[in-house]
Write a protein that holds these residues in place. Structure first.
Motif, PDB file in Angstrom:
ATOM      1  N   VAL A  97       0.858  -1.189   0.000  1.00  0.00           N
ATOM      2  CA  VAL A  97       0.000   0.000   0.000  1.00  0.00           C
ATOM      3  C   VAL A  97       0.891   1.235   0.000  1.00  0.00           C
ATOM      4  O   VAL A  97       1.864   1.299   0.759  1.00  0.00           O
ATOM      5  N   PHE A  98       0.557   2.215  -0.831  1.00  0.00           N
ATOM      6  CA  PHE A  98       1.434   3.381  -0.970  1.00  0.00           C
ATOM      7  C   PHE A  98       0.635   4.593  -1.453  1.00  0.00           C
ATOM      8  O   PHE A  98      -0.525   4.475  -1.873  1.00  0.00           O
ATOM      9  N   THR A  99       1.261   5.757  -1.383  1.00  0.00           N
ATOM     10  CA  THR A  99       0.712   6.990  -1.953  1.00  0.00           C
ATOM     11  C   THR A  99       1.769   7.645  -2.828  1.00  0.00           C
ATOM     12  O   THR A  99       2.959   7.364  -2.707  1.00  0.00           O
ATOM     13  N   HIS A 100       1.326   8.537  -3.692  1.00  0.00           N
ATOM     14  CA  HIS A 100       2.226   9.287  -4.572  1.00  0.00           C
ATOM     15  C   HIS A 100       2.050  10.775  -4.292  1.00  0.00           C
ATOM     16  O   HIS A 100       0.921  11.263  -4.164  1.00  0.00           O
ATOM     17  N   LYS A 101       3.158  11.506  -4.176  1.00  0.00           N
ATOM     18  CA  LYS A 101       3.084  12.933  -3.859  1.00  0.00           C
ATOM     19  C   LYS A 101       3.998  13.730  -4.769  1.00  0.00           C
ATOM     20  O   LYS A 101       5.133  13.335  -5.039  1.00  0.00           O
ATOM     21  N   THR A 102       3.496  14.864  -5.276  1.00  0.00           N
ATOM     22  CA  THR A 102       4.326  15.803  -6.023  1.00  0.00           C
ATOM     23  C   THR A 102       4.186  17.185  -5.398  1.00  0.00           C
ATOM     24  O   THR A 102       3.130  17.528  -4.849  1.00  0.00           O
ATOM     25  N   PRO A 142       4.044   7.749 -14.919  1.00  0.00           N
ATOM     26  CA  PRO A 142       4.387   8.966 -15.672  1.00  0.00           C
ATOM     27  C   PRO A 142       4.714  10.121 -14.727  1.00  0.00           C
ATOM     28  O   PRO A 142       4.102  10.253 -13.665  1.00  0.00           O
ATOM     29  N   GLU A 143       5.659  10.931 -15.135  1.00  0.00           N
ATOM     30  CA  GLU A 143       6.009  12.118 -14.358  1.00  0.00           C
ATOM     31  C   GLU A 143       5.247  13.320 -14.911  1.00  0.00           C
ATOM     32  O   GLU A 143       5.301  13.592 -16.111  1.00  0.00           O
ATOM     33  N   PRO A 144       4.519  14.048 -14.083  1.00  0.00           N
ATOM     34  CA  PRO A 144       3.783  15.225 -14.585  1.00  0.00           C
ATOM     35  C   PRO A 144       4.756  16.318 -15.041  1.00  0.00           C
ATOM     36  O   PRO A 144       5.794  16.536 -14.427  1.00  0.00           O
ATOM     37  N   GLU A 149      -1.048  19.028 -14.715  1.00  0.00           N
ATOM     38  CA  GLU A 149      -0.943  17.579 -14.866  1.00  0.00           C
ATOM     39  C   GLU A 149      -0.807  16.896 -13.512  1.00  0.00           C
ATOM     40  O   GLU A 149      -1.375  15.827 -13.284  1.00  0.00           O
ATOM     41  N   ALA A 150      -0.030  17.512 -12.622  1.00  0.00           N
ATOM     42  CA  ALA A 150       0.151  16.937 -11.286  1.00  0.00           C
ATOM     43  C   ALA A 150      -1.170  16.899 -10.530  1.00  0.00           C
ATOM     44  O   ALA A 150      -1.475  15.913  -9.837  1.00  0.00           O
ATOM     45  N   GLU A 151      -1.963  17.960 -10.659  1.00  0.00           N
ATOM     46  CA  GLU A 151      -3.253  18.011  -9.977  1.00  0.00           C
ATOM     47  C   GLU A 151      -4.192  16.937 -10.522  1.00  0.00           C
ATOM     48  O   GLU A 151      -4.889  16.250  -9.760  1.00  0.00           O
ATOM     49  N   GLN A 152      -4.195  16.780 -11.843  1.00  0.00           N
ATOM     50  CA  GLN A 152      -5.054  15.765 -12.450  1.00  0.00           C
ATOM     51  C   GLN A 152      -4.569  14.358 -12.101  1.00  0.00           C
ATOM     52  O   GLN A 152      -5.377  13.465 -11.818  1.00  0.00           O
ATOM     53  N   MET A 153      -3.251  14.166 -12.088  1.00  0.00           N
ATOM     54  CA  MET A 153      -2.690  12.856 -11.791  1.00  0.00           C
ATOM     55  C   MET A 153      -3.045  12.418 -10.380  1.00  0.00           C
ATOM     56  O   MET A 153      -3.263  11.220 -10.124  1.00  0.00           O
ATOM     57  N   THR A 156      -6.275  10.577 -10.460  1.00  0.00           N
ATOM     58  CA  THR A 156      -6.402   9.356 -11.264  1.00  0.00           C
ATOM     59  C   THR A 156      -5.136   8.507 -11.219  1.00  0.00           C
ATOM     60  O   THR A 156      -4.942   7.663 -12.087  1.00  0.00           O
ATOM     61  N   PHE A 157      -4.290   8.705 -10.225  1.00  0.00           N
ATOM     62  CA  PHE A 157      -2.967   8.074 -10.221  1.00  0.00           C
ATOM     63  C   PHE A 157      -3.040   6.544 -10.190  1.00  0.00           C
ATOM     64  O   PHE A 157      -3.840   5.942  -9.478  1.00  0.00           O
ATOM     65  N   MET A 158      -2.173   5.935 -10.995  1.00  0.00           N
ATOM     66  CA  MET A 158      -1.940   4.501 -10.966  1.00  0.00           C
ATOM     67  C   MET A 158      -0.459   4.275 -11.253  1.00  0.00           C
ATOM     68  O   MET A 158       0.161   5.041 -11.983  1.00  0.00           O
ATOM     69  N   ALA A 159       0.108   3.240 -10.679  1.00  0.00           N
ATOM     70  CA  ALA A 159       1.506   2.893 -10.921  1.00  0.00           C
ATOM     71  C   ALA A 159       1.598   1.424 -11.295  1.00  0.00           C
ATOM     72  O   ALA A 159       0.738   0.618 -10.923  1.00  0.00           O
ATOM     73  N   THR A 160       2.652   1.095 -12.029  1.00  0.00           N
ATOM     74  CA  THR A 160       2.909  -0.288 -12.411  1.00  0.00           C
ATOM     75  C   THR A 160       4.196  -0.742 -11.744  1.00  0.00           C
ATOM     76  O   THR A 160       5.152   0.026 -11.644  1.00  0.00           O
TER      77      THR A 160
END
Length: 224
Positions: A97-102, A142-144, A149-153, A156-160
């Motif tokens: 389980v994780f989160t993504h932050k920009t 993907p990197e915004p 783009e960062a706000e939209q990501m 809807t963020f997903m990672a592989t």
């Protein structure tokens, strides 16, 4: 003349004490962070010493990814939460389980006390995959290229998760945790040795409540 010498000595002595104090604080901070860096280069995600530990695979997480749980076990928070860390996974099925932050700097004038950055944090994500022994995996996403783009990501963020050959082994999805009553609490993993833990925990507690400006001011004070 003796009085003049004493009065001129005291400010110099005070400045010396201040420099020594700052050096000590900086040294403690560096040692604590270095201790995390050396002992946590590869974070063990299990409890005890299972037989498969020597065959563990590695999941590499960049600074933008914060792993919060592995197989239901909470991962420790760090003083600085943008550290790139490697997580050791036992062979077999694993749930991460994780989160993504920009973080993006604000343009224009910033009001006093207002944060100078925009922070975009994704919903908690979960990825499940079968880890092979001694294999190395990493997050791919993907990197915004802009704040928009960062706000939209963030929404809807997903990672592989990919292996060393770049082949996808699993794709994340929004994490829906089980009700608390249905889970058995699992203690958080240790980030540092017990000798350093109390001091580091206090630093982390203060750091968590500080503003961005206060954090910057502290670092300038500690290392100047």
């Amino acid at each position: 003349m003796g009085i003049t010498q004493a009065s001129s000595f005291q400010p110099k002595f005070g400045r010396s004490i201040k420099r020594v104090s700052r050096s000590l604080v900086a040294s403690v901070l560096v040692v604590a962070l270095a201790g995390c860096s050396t002992s946590m280069t590869r974070v063990e995600t299990w409890e005890g010493e299972p037989e498969e530990a020597s065959q563990a695979s590695t999941l590499k997480a960049p600074g933008a990814i914060k792993v919060t749980q592995v197989n239901g076990r909470n991962m420790s928070s760090f003083l600085m939460d943008d550290l790139a860390l490697d997580y050791a996974l036992l062979p077999g099925e694993n749930e991460v389980v994780f989160t993504h932050k920009t973080i993006w700097a604000k343009s224009g004038v910033v009001e006093n006390g207002e944060s100078k950055v925009h922070v975009y944090l994704s919903e908690p994500q979960v990825v499940r995959f079968n880890a092979n022994q001694d294999e190395v995996y990493r997050f791919s996403f993907p990197e915004p290229e802009s704040r928009a783009e960062a706000e939209q990501m963030a929404e809807t963020f997903m990672a592989t998760v990919v292996n060393e050959e770049g082949q996808a082994v699993a794709t994340s999805q929004v994490w829906a945790p089980e009700p608390a009553s249905d889970r058995t609490p699992i203690p958080a993993s240790r980030a540092v040795d017990s000798a350093d833990e109390n001091a580091l925990e206090r630093l982390k507690a203060v750091w968590a409540t500080a503003t961005e400006d206060e954090k910057k001011a502290f670092l300038r004070w500690a290392f100047e």
